[in-house]
Design a protein around this motif. Structure first.
Motif, mmCIF file in Angstrom:
data_model
loop_
_atom_site.group_PDB
_atom_site.id
_atom_site.type_symbol
_atom_site.label_atom_id
_atom_site.label_comp_id
_atom_site.label_asym_id
_atom_site.label_seq_id
_atom_site.Cartn_x
_atom_site.Cartn_y
_atom_site.Cartn_z
ATOM 1 N N LEU A 242 -16.994 -19.673 39.708
ATOM 2 C CA LEU A 242 -15.834 -19.324 38.884
ATOM 3 C C LEU A 242 -15.948 -19.848 37.455
ATOM 4 N N GLU A 246 -10.688 -18.175 35.653
ATOM 5 C CA GLU A 246 -10.576 -17.858 37.075
ATOM 6 C C GLU A 246 -10.268 -19.103 37.896
ATOM 7 N N SER A 250 -6.617 -19.218 39.682
ATOM 8 C CA SER A 250 -6.622 -19.130 41.150
ATOM 9 C C SER A 250 -6.123 -20.430 41.775
ATOM 10 N N SER A 251 -6.439 -21.562 41.167
ATOM 11 C CA SER A 251 -5.931 -22.838 41.673
ATOM 12 C C SER A 251 -4.414 -22.898 41.538
ATOM 13 N N ALA A 253 -2.379 -20.290 41.384
ATOM 14 C CA ALA A 253 -1.773 -19.283 42.256
ATOM 15 C C ALA A 253 -1.660 -19.774 43.691
ATOM 16 N N THR A 254 -2.659 -20.487 44.168
ATOM 17 C CA THR A 254 -2.595 -20.953 45.561
ATOM 18 C C THR A 254 -1.632 -22.123 45.701
ATOM 19 N N HIS A 446 -8.058 -21.747 46.911
ATOM 20 C CA HIS A 446 -7.542 -20.399 47.176
ATOM 21 C C HIS A 446 -8.370 -19.721 48.267
ATOM 22 N N ALA A 448 -9.160 -16.789 48.404
ATOM 23 C CA ALA A 448 -10.103 -15.888 47.736
ATOM 24 C C ALA A 448 -11.436 -16.572 47.463
ATOM 25 N N TRP A 449 -11.430 -17.897 47.307
ATOM 26 C CA TRP A 449 -12.695 -18.601 47.105
ATOM 27 C C TRP A 449 -13.605 -18.417 48.313
#
Length: 506
Positions: A242, A246, A250-251, A253-254, A446, A448-449
């Motif tokens: 990432l 990103e 993403s961090s 968002a989770t 996340h 997604a990761w």
């Protein structure tokens, strides 16, 4: 950002490392390809001081694997031998994450309660403190300087410059107190240490269990030494490909997702201290009051809490998740009388975690030495930093970003651009099937990761989602535990498309 193409460190020189053997210390000799040498020495195991049923020792290794004939350090190792030797499968190396968590402590104190009886019977549980951590030549910094950290939320270029100056001063201070190892605390160096440990244990292949940041160690070991793995289970996975935006977004968002999971739990759970109320409105009102300096710290009533401190408290409770404790804490803050006498008129600033007593001159603090050498994330000025922060807050309007990741990224401002172990897409060519588990509602990493890592390594990895909340995964349910146990012992992997349902109450 640097290119995501991996900048590998220099290959080992042809000369062998010749260490001086002392009680409890062994020398790790390597050939240029990292294979076993005919004179490999074993660790001199002794009963651990904390628990004599486990064994402890050290392994002398190069500080810089590119120059193995140079300085050395002692890698601290602990082993809890398989309780049923007749059914022994092999060694299970473990890392509980961090960066900064102690594998030695995990093996000695935590493994017996963490793993199932079957795993304890069939594997030697081997934990090690990664270089710079715990008893493995810890990174040390001046305690007083650590306490002088300015806000990680600069509001203009002047405050940004102040943070950058502090980070540079702290980096030089830690280098001075730690020595040459400070510049080689990256995960790729840890991976090479781990393979030296494999050789010292006399094992052709290892089994590995890594959690959170420990998954990065596992992923990179699988890239470098995939043919030396029998099995590898990774939980709460790190995506090391990432970029800055990103990673931050993403961090955030989770973390925000975990907040909403908490709100939903409180709405449906009568025992929640905020049940029947608009939890989101209560939360937002508390942060606004903290911004005005109107919330006192229940543990230190003469001090005020910042919104960041409240968000960080909640973030840590999401790890469990410990929703009942969080609800009780927030209800207590909300019940504070606004006109009660306050002590300090200055909002309490988040302080860096101190690993030792504050009255000592130096403190063990490995986090930034590892993180800032593993991630090429450097905001150049306040304008760039503010843009990243706006994106982060946009992804988490209630949590205002991810408290921990924001602080981590802020701690690298002012560091040199070049890093030892920059981000890259994973390339596993010789590894066996690797089992990955990840919570759908992980507050820190996340989901997604994990999905992205799985896409990068689809021919090698198998991803088993846990549909509940929390950061830890292995002991979450019979489903998650059995999946890991069956894989480690029998190399059975879950069928494609399978998942584990949320545990009761989650």
């Amino acid at each position: 950002m640097q290119s995501l193409i991996r900048a590998l460190t220099a290959a080992l020189t042809a000369g062998l490392l010749v260490g001086v053997s002392t009680p409890g210390v062994a020398s790790a000799r390597t050939d240029p390809q990292g294979g076993s040498s005919t004179t490999q020495e074993a660790i001199d195991w002794k009963p651990c001081a904390q628990d004599a049923t486990a064994e402890c020792g050290t392994l002398r290794l190069p500080v810089d694997w590119a120059h193995p004939s140079g300085g050395t350090f002692d890698l601290a190792v602990a082993r809890r031998k398989a309780t049923d030797p007749d059914r022994r499968v092999g060694v299970l190396l473990v890392n509980p994450g961090g960066p900064g968590a102690s594998g030695v402590q995990f093996a000695v104190a935590d493994a017996k309660s963490h793993f199932s009886p079957d795993i304890l019977e069939r594997f030697d549980i081997v934990g090690f403190d990664p270089r710079g951590v715990g008893a493995s030549h810890p990174v040390k910094c001046s305690t007083e300087l650590l306490r002088q950290q300015p806000s990680v939320y600069p509001r203009n270029q002047v405050e940004f410059d102040r943070l950058a100056d502090f980070n540079r001063a702290l980096r030089e201070d830690c280098r001075r107190h730690t020595g040459p190892l400070f510049d080689h605390a990256d995960t790729l160096s840890v991976v090479r240490d781990m393979d030296a440990l494999r050789r010292s244990l006399g094992e052709k292949k290892i089994n590995y269990f890594g959690h959170s940041y420990g998954t990065l160690i596992g992923e990179q070991y699988a890239e470098e030494y995939g043919d030396r793995i029998r099995s590898m289970a990774l939980t709460a996975n790190i995506d090391h490909s990432l970029g800055a935006r990103e990673f931050l977004v993403s961090s955030a968002a989770t973390a925000e997702d975990s907040f909403h999971e908490f709100v939903k739990w409180c709405d449906r759970t009568s025992s929640c201290a905020l049940h029947g109320r608009d939890v989101t409105a209560v939360w937002d009102r508390l942060l606004a009051k903290a911004d005005r300096g109107e919330i006192r710290d229940p543990q230190s009533p003469d001090r005020l809490l910042t919104a960041h401190a409240i968000a960080l408290f909640a973030f840590k409770k999401f790890y469990g998740p410990y929703w009942d404790e969080l609800a009780t804490y927030l209800a207590g803050l909300d019940a504070q009388e606004p006109n009660e006498r306050r002590g300090s008129e200055q909002p309490r600033q988040a302080e860096p975690p101190l690993s030792q007593n504050a009255d000592q001159q130096t403190t063990a603090e490995p986090f930034y030495a590892v993180f800032c050498q593993d991630w090429s994330i450097r905001a150049k000025d306040y304008r760039e930093y503010a843009k990243l922060t706006r994106a982060e807050v946009g992804a988490a309007p209630h949590l205002r970003g991810s408290p921990r990741v924001h602080a981590a990224v802020a701690g690298c401002i002012g560091w040199p651009d070049e890093v030892n172990n920059p981000q890259h897409r994973l390339r596993m060519t010789e590894a066996p099937k690797i089992l990955m588990l990840h919570s759908l509602h992980d507050p820190a990493n996340h989901f997604a990761w994990a999905a992205h890592v799985h896409r990068q390594t689809r021919g090698t990895t198998v991803l088993l989602p846990y549909e509940g909340a929390g950061h830890s995964v292995y002991g979450r349910s019979d489903c998650t535990r059995d999946a890991v146990d069956d894989y480690l012992t029998e190399l059975k992997v879950p069928s494609a498309g399978s998942s584990c349902a949320p545990a009761t109450g989650n």
